[in-house]
Each structure stands twice: as C-alpha cells, then as structure tokens.
Design an enzyme around this catalytic site. Structure first.
Site, PDB file in Angstrom:
ATOM      1  N   ASP A 144       0.826  -1.200   0.000  1.00  0.00           N
ATOM      2  CA  ASP A 144       0.000   0.000   0.000  1.00  0.00           C
ATOM      3  C   ASP A 144       0.868   1.261   0.000  1.00  0.00           C
ATOM      4  O   ASP A 144       1.982   1.257   0.524  1.00  0.00           O
ATOM      5  CB  ASP A 144      -0.906   0.007   1.241  1.00  0.00           C
ATOM      6  CG  ASP A 144      -1.973  -1.094   1.132  1.00  0.00           C
ATOM      7  OD1 ASP A 144      -2.222  -1.560  -0.001  1.00  0.00           O
ATOM      8  OD2 ASP A 144      -2.511  -1.494   2.176  1.00  0.00           O
ATOM      9  N   PHE A 145       0.320   2.317  -0.517  1.00  0.00           N
ATOM     10  CA  PHE A 145       0.955   3.651  -0.523  1.00  0.00           C
ATOM     11  C   PHE A 145       2.329   3.633  -1.196  1.00  0.00           C
ATOM     12  O   PHE A 145       3.208   4.420  -0.875  1.00  0.00           O
ATOM     13  CB  PHE A 145       1.048   4.216   0.902  1.00  0.00           C
ATOM     14  CG  PHE A 145      -0.275   4.161   1.623  1.00  0.00           C
ATOM     15  CD1 PHE A 145      -1.356   4.904   1.157  1.00  0.00           C
ATOM     16  CD2 PHE A 145      -0.463   3.319   2.713  1.00  0.00           C
ATOM     17  CE1 PHE A 145      -2.587   4.838   1.792  1.00  0.00           C
ATOM     18  CE2 PHE A 145      -1.697   3.246   3.341  1.00  0.00           C
ATOM     19  CZ  PHE A 145      -2.762   3.996   2.889  1.00  0.00           C
ATOM     20  N   ARG A 146       2.511   2.708  -2.103  1.00  0.00           N
ATOM     21  CA  ARG A 146       3.768   2.581  -2.856  1.00  0.00           C
ATOM     22  C   ARG A 146       4.976   2.289  -1.972  1.00  0.00           C
ATOM     23  O   ARG A 146       6.118   2.606  -2.319  1.00  0.00           O
ATOM     24  CB  ARG A 146       4.020   3.821  -3.723  1.00  0.00           C
ATOM     25  CG  ARG A 146       2.877   4.075  -4.693  1.00  0.00           C
ATOM     26  CD  ARG A 146       3.223   5.017  -5.811  1.00  0.00           C
ATOM     27  NE  ARG A 146       2.020   5.370  -6.563  1.00  0.00           N
ATOM     28  CZ  ARG A 146       1.532   4.651  -7.559  1.00  0.00           C
ATOM     29  NH1 ARG A 146       2.132   3.560  -7.945  1.00  0.00           N
ATOM     30  NH2 ARG A 146       0.425   5.022  -8.172  1.00  0.00           N
ATOM     31  N   LEU A 147       4.717   1.701  -0.791  1.00  0.00           N
ATOM     32  CA  LEU A 147       5.842   1.338   0.084  1.00  0.00           C
ATOM     33  C   LEU A 147       6.272  -0.086  -0.265  1.00  0.00           C
ATOM     34  O   LEU A 147       6.302  -0.978   0.578  1.00  0.00           O
ATOM     35  CB  LEU A 147       5.425   1.458   1.560  1.00  0.00           C
ATOM     36  CG  LEU A 147       4.859   2.835   1.926  1.00  0.00           C
ATOM     37  CD1 LEU A 147       4.413   2.870   3.384  1.00  0.00           C
ATOM     38  CD2 LEU A 147       5.921   3.916   1.691  1.00  0.00           C
ATOM     39  N   HIS A 148       6.538  -0.308  -1.528  1.00  0.00           N
ATOM     40  CA  HIS A 148       6.820  -1.642  -2.037  1.00  0.00           C
ATOM     41  C   HIS A 148       8.109  -2.203  -1.449  1.00  0.00           C
ATOM     42  O   HIS A 148       8.953  -1.465  -0.938  1.00  0.00           O
ATOM     43  CB  HIS A 148       6.948  -1.610  -3.563  1.00  0.00           C
ATOM     44  CG  HIS A 148       5.881  -0.815  -4.228  1.00  0.00           C
ATOM     45  ND1 HIS A 148       4.547  -1.047  -4.010  1.00  0.00           N
ATOM     46  CD2 HIS A 148       5.953   0.236  -5.094  1.00  0.00           C
ATOM     47  CE1 HIS A 148       3.843  -0.177  -4.741  1.00  0.00           C
ATOM     48  NE2 HIS A 148       4.673   0.604  -5.386  1.00  0.00           N
TER      49      HIS A 148
END
Ligand SMILES: Cc1cc2nc3c(=O)[nH]c(=O)nc-3n(C[C@H](O)[C@H](O)[C@H](O)COP(=O)(O)O)c2cc1C
Length: 168
Positions: A144-148
């Site tokens: 989520d939230f581009r916290l890959h």
C-alpha cells in the site's frame, strides 16, 4: 514474460513464453534468424520481466544475465512436443522479415505441409531454444501507498549470490 535484447544502443522488447527454469537458467524458444535471435547472437545479454497483478499486492520479477543457445538435442526434444501446425509454422514463418501479403505466408504453409506430408516434421535448423543464465534477479512485492518491497539477488564472478534490498 517480456524479453529485452539490444542491437547497438537500441533496445527491443517483446513477449515470449517461458518454457522452463532450472539451475542453468530460464528457457525460451524462437527463430534464430528473427530480430531477437540475431540480436542475442550478436550481443548475448538480455533481460526478462514478469508481472503477476493479482498475486499478493502485485509481484514483479526482473531477471538479467547472459544468453546461450540450447543444445540442438534439447531444441529437438521440445520441438517434437509442439502441435504439428506449430511445427509447420516454424518452417513457414521467416519471423521478423517483411511479409508483403498474408497469401504469401499461407502459400509457404501449404508448401511445407506438402513437403512433410506423412512424415514427422523435423526441427528447422534456424529454430530453437535459448537459456538465460541469471546474474541478477529482483523480486518486487507491491504494498500500500507505494511502500513496495524490493529484494535484489546478485551473482558475483565466483558464482556466490548476495542479496540486498532496494528502495522502492
Ligand atoms: C503471449 C505471447 C507469447 C509469445 N511467445 C513467443 C515465443 O515463445 N517465441 C517467439 O519467438 N515469439 C513469441 N511471441 C511473439 C513475439 O512477441 C514476437 O512478436 C516475435 O517473436 C518476433 O519478435 P522479434 O521480431 O523481436 O524477434 C509471443 C507473443 C505473445 C503475445
């Protein structure tokens, strides 16, 4: 999978089917005289990319390494498992060459059907496999939230693999 290869400073990408993975690497099959075939012969370095959108929150796997042609016997073995129409197609298609009209291709299909009528279709000498031996593999897990999360494995010259994380 997406397969990227190079011709000088120009990069080409296309989809090919992954037909096997083992300790030697990732296998795929193609026409050795196609654009990709000639690019890989001239510069045997390539990249592969996979994407599974619905797995977890999305998974991407990126692979880079050196490419070598498979042994003829290995290509023969796989070619023999292909449907007959695909085998004829491998003879009839001058993959990546200019095709003036569809009828020309159909005529070549008819020609090779006649040539191999009643006998097993042999593998064309210009058709076969490549194996990409990875020296870098990255697993990308969507979050989520581009916290890959990115896990990158790299193989050193002595063959030892190391792992590091990368900022997403
Ligand atoms: C789903 C899919 C699978 C494909 N699999 C192969 C394959 O295994 N081998 C192959 O030569 N071309 C395959 N192709 C066609 C290639 O994408 C490409 O059009 C063709 O190989 C010519 O590429 P080139 O001119 O860069 O050599 C596939 C295309 C798609 C869309």
């Amino acid at each position: 999978m997406t397969l990227a290869s190079v011709e000088g400073a120009r990069v080409s990408a296309r989809i090919v089917l992954l037909k096997g993975v083992d300790a030697r690497g990732f296998r795929f099959f193609t026409n050795y005289r196609s654009s990709k075939g000639e690019q890989l012969a001239a510069h045997p370095q390539a990249a592969l990319c996979f994407h599974w959108k619905t797995l977890r929150n999305g998974v991407q796997v990126r692979v880079e390494g050196r490419v070598a042609t498979l042994e003829a016997a290995e290509s023969d073995e796989y070619f023999a498992t292909r449907p007959r129409a695909s085998q004829i197609g491998a003879w009839a298609s001058a993959q990546s060459q200019t095709l003036a009209e569809r009828a020309e291709f159909e005529a070549r299909i008819d020609e090779f059907e006649r040539r191999f009528e009643g006998v097993p279709v042999p593998r064309p000498p210009h058709w076969g496999g490549f194996v990409l031996a990875p020296d870098r593999i990255e697993f990308w897990y969507g979050a989520d939230f581009r916290l890959h999360e990115r896990q990158c494995y790299e193989r050193a010259a002595d063959g030892a693999w190391s792992r590091r994380m990368l900022y997403p």
